[in-house]
Design a protein around this motif. Sequence first.
Motif, mmCIF file in Angstrom:
data_model
loop_
_atom_site.group_PDB
_atom_site.id
_atom_site.type_symbol
_atom_site.label_atom_id
_atom_site.label_comp_id
_atom_site.label_asym_id
_atom_site.label_seq_id
_atom_site.Cartn_x
_atom_site.Cartn_y
_atom_site.Cartn_z
ATOM 1 N N THR A 1 23.029 76.470 73.067
ATOM 2 C CA THR A 1 22.682 75.172 72.463
ATOM 3 C C THR A 1 21.274 75.211 71.884
ATOM 4 O O THR A 1 21.034 74.708 70.773
ATOM 5 N N ASN A 2 20.345 75.824 72.611
ATOM 6 C CA ASN A 2 18.963 75.904 72.114
ATOM 7 C C ASN A 2 18.872 76.756 70.846
ATOM 8 O O ASN A 2 18.137 76.428 69.910
ATOM 9 N N ARG A 3 19.613 77.885 70.842
ATOM 10 C CA ARG A 3 19.612 78.720 69.637
ATOM 11 C C ARG A 3 20.184 77.958 68.443
ATOM 12 O O ARG A 3 19.669 78.041 67.330
ATOM 13 N N SER A 4 21.289 77.236 68.707
ATOM 14 C CA SER A 4 21.898 76.446 67.633
ATOM 15 C C SER A 4 20.926 75.383 67.120
ATOM 16 O O SER A 4 20.800 75.174 65.907
ATOM 17 N N LEU A 5 20.211 74.752 68.047
ATOM 18 C CA LEU A 5 19.228 73.739 67.646
ATOM 19 C C LEU A 5 18.115 74.371 66.818
ATOM 20 O O LEU A 5 17.705 73.820 65.789
ATOM 21 N N GLU A 6 17.627 75.531 67.249
ATOM 22 C CA GLU A 6 16.571 76.209 66.498
ATOM 23 C C GLU A 6 17.028 76.543 65.083
ATOM 24 O O GLU A 6 16.281 76.374 64.109
ATOM 25 N N GLN A 7 18.275 77.019 64.955
ATOM 26 C CA GLN A 7 18.803 77.358 63.629
ATOM 27 C C GLN A 7 18.918 76.121 62.746
ATOM 28 O O GLN A 7 18.576 76.153 61.562
ATOM 29 N N LYS A 8 19.414 75.045 63.350
ATOM 30 C CA LYS A 8 19.557 73.805 62.578
ATOM 31 C C LYS A 8 18.196 73.241 62.171
ATOM 32 O O LYS A 8 18.024 72.746 61.057
ATOM 33 N N LEU A 9 17.240 73.323 63.075
ATOM 34 C CA LEU A 9 15.896 72.830 62.745
ATOM 35 C C LEU A 9 15.253 73.680 61.655
ATOM 36 O O LEU A 9 14.562 73.157 60.765
ATOM 37 N N GLU A 10 15.461 74.992 61.701
ATOM 38 C CA GLU A 10 14.901 75.871 60.673
ATOM 39 C C GLU A 10 15.539 75.577 59.318
ATOM 40 O O GLU A 10 14.849 75.495 58.295
ATOM 41 N N ALA A 11 16.886 75.428 59.316
ATOM 42 C CA ALA A 11 17.569 75.083 58.066
ATOM 43 C C ALA A 11 17.097 73.730 57.546
ATOM 44 O O ALA A 11 16.877 73.551 56.339
ATOM 45 N N SER A 12 16.908 72.788 58.455
ATOM 46 C CA SER A 12 16.436 71.462 58.044
ATOM 47 C C SER A 12 15.019 71.532 57.507
ATOM 48 O O SER A 12 14.676 70.851 56.536
ATOM 49 N N ARG A 13 14.190 72.358 58.165
ATOM 50 C CA ARG A 13 12.811 72.506 57.678
ATOM 51 C C ARG A 13 12.802 73.018 56.246
ATOM 52 O O ARG A 13 12.069 72.510 55.402
ATOM 53 N N GLU A 14 13.631 74.018 55.957
ATOM 54 C CA GLU A 14 13.698 74.575 54.608
ATOM 55 C C GLU A 14 14.260 73.539 53.619
ATOM 56 O O GLU A 14 13.765 73.401 52.493
#
Length: 355
Positions: free
Chosen positions: A146-159
């Motif tokens: 879940t944390n990895r998925s959140l990190e990926q989503k946050l990175e995509a959102s940041r971009e």
Amino acid sequence: MSDHEFTRALGYANAALDLLKKSGIPPYPQFYELLYTYATGVNPSLNHRINALFSSGDSPTTSLAETLYNEFLKSDVNDRMSTVSERMQARIEAVHSAIDQAMTTANAYSGSLQSAQGDLERDISPEALKALATRLLAETRRMQDTNRSLEQKLEASREDIAALQRDLDDVRRESLLDPLTKIANRKSFDEGLRTAIAEARQTGNSLCLILVDIDHFKSFNDTYGHQTGDQVLRLVAMTIKSNIKGRDLAARYGGEEFVAILPNTDINGASIVAENVRQAIHGKELLKRSTNEKLGRITASFGIACFHPADTAGSLIERADRCLYAAKHAGRNRVVTEDNLAEITEQTRAGVTAA
């Protein structure tokens, strides 16, 4: 608003009403705005389309006017801003959803740990301890996923948000540029002048305003066509822009009129800038690109006013406009400032005008 500016605006309004009447198009606000904009010439794409219709002999219709209004005057910038805002909102909601999901998983994991703590405080069999460890390991891995998925989503959102911010910046810049000349538009000028006046009032530094009007532009436009007229507008715009510097602002004021805001510049400095621009414009010989035909030279007239503590934006523009009006009546192709306005006006009344 000065008498000169009022007369000019009234001329645009009358031209728009005449076109509505001749075309049999009802004078609804959007159609009046369409033909008023056409009369001013500030939207070259619109003028090109309407001129082509007139040249082809097609009869304007209400339906066609509606189409042109939707295409050219419905606020494209506002539509794009709205689209970017909607994308931004969707991305923010996606981030919130991902965070909520992660929080739910984290709360469940915390509950599992608390439950395991209670089990460990009691005597449990080796088999139960093994089962507890296996369960905690599985839940720990689920939490890591879940944390990895959140990190990926946050990175995509940041971009995505960074890209959206760039889009917003682009839209804002476009909303402040004149589409033909690529210098500041009237909206940008209004904002820039308010800021410059506020700063001059606070610091006590000089501030000058230059109004520029291309001489006999309508006649030139009618003789050589709108494309050549557009070439002239771009030439004058770039000439003004290349002769100012720093925090100065060059803008298209409307039609064939331009303006320059010169912070930290006194009347003498502004006169030098205006004279340099005047000579540069007059020094360029025009060439019709399609035929290489020499079209001669153009000239421009200049009016300059300097900020006084009691000024508003309107009063400063009005004084500069009076100077520009005097330059026109004194024979055009000249610079008139507040300092020599009375002298030029008296010479004009006496019939003494320069060639």
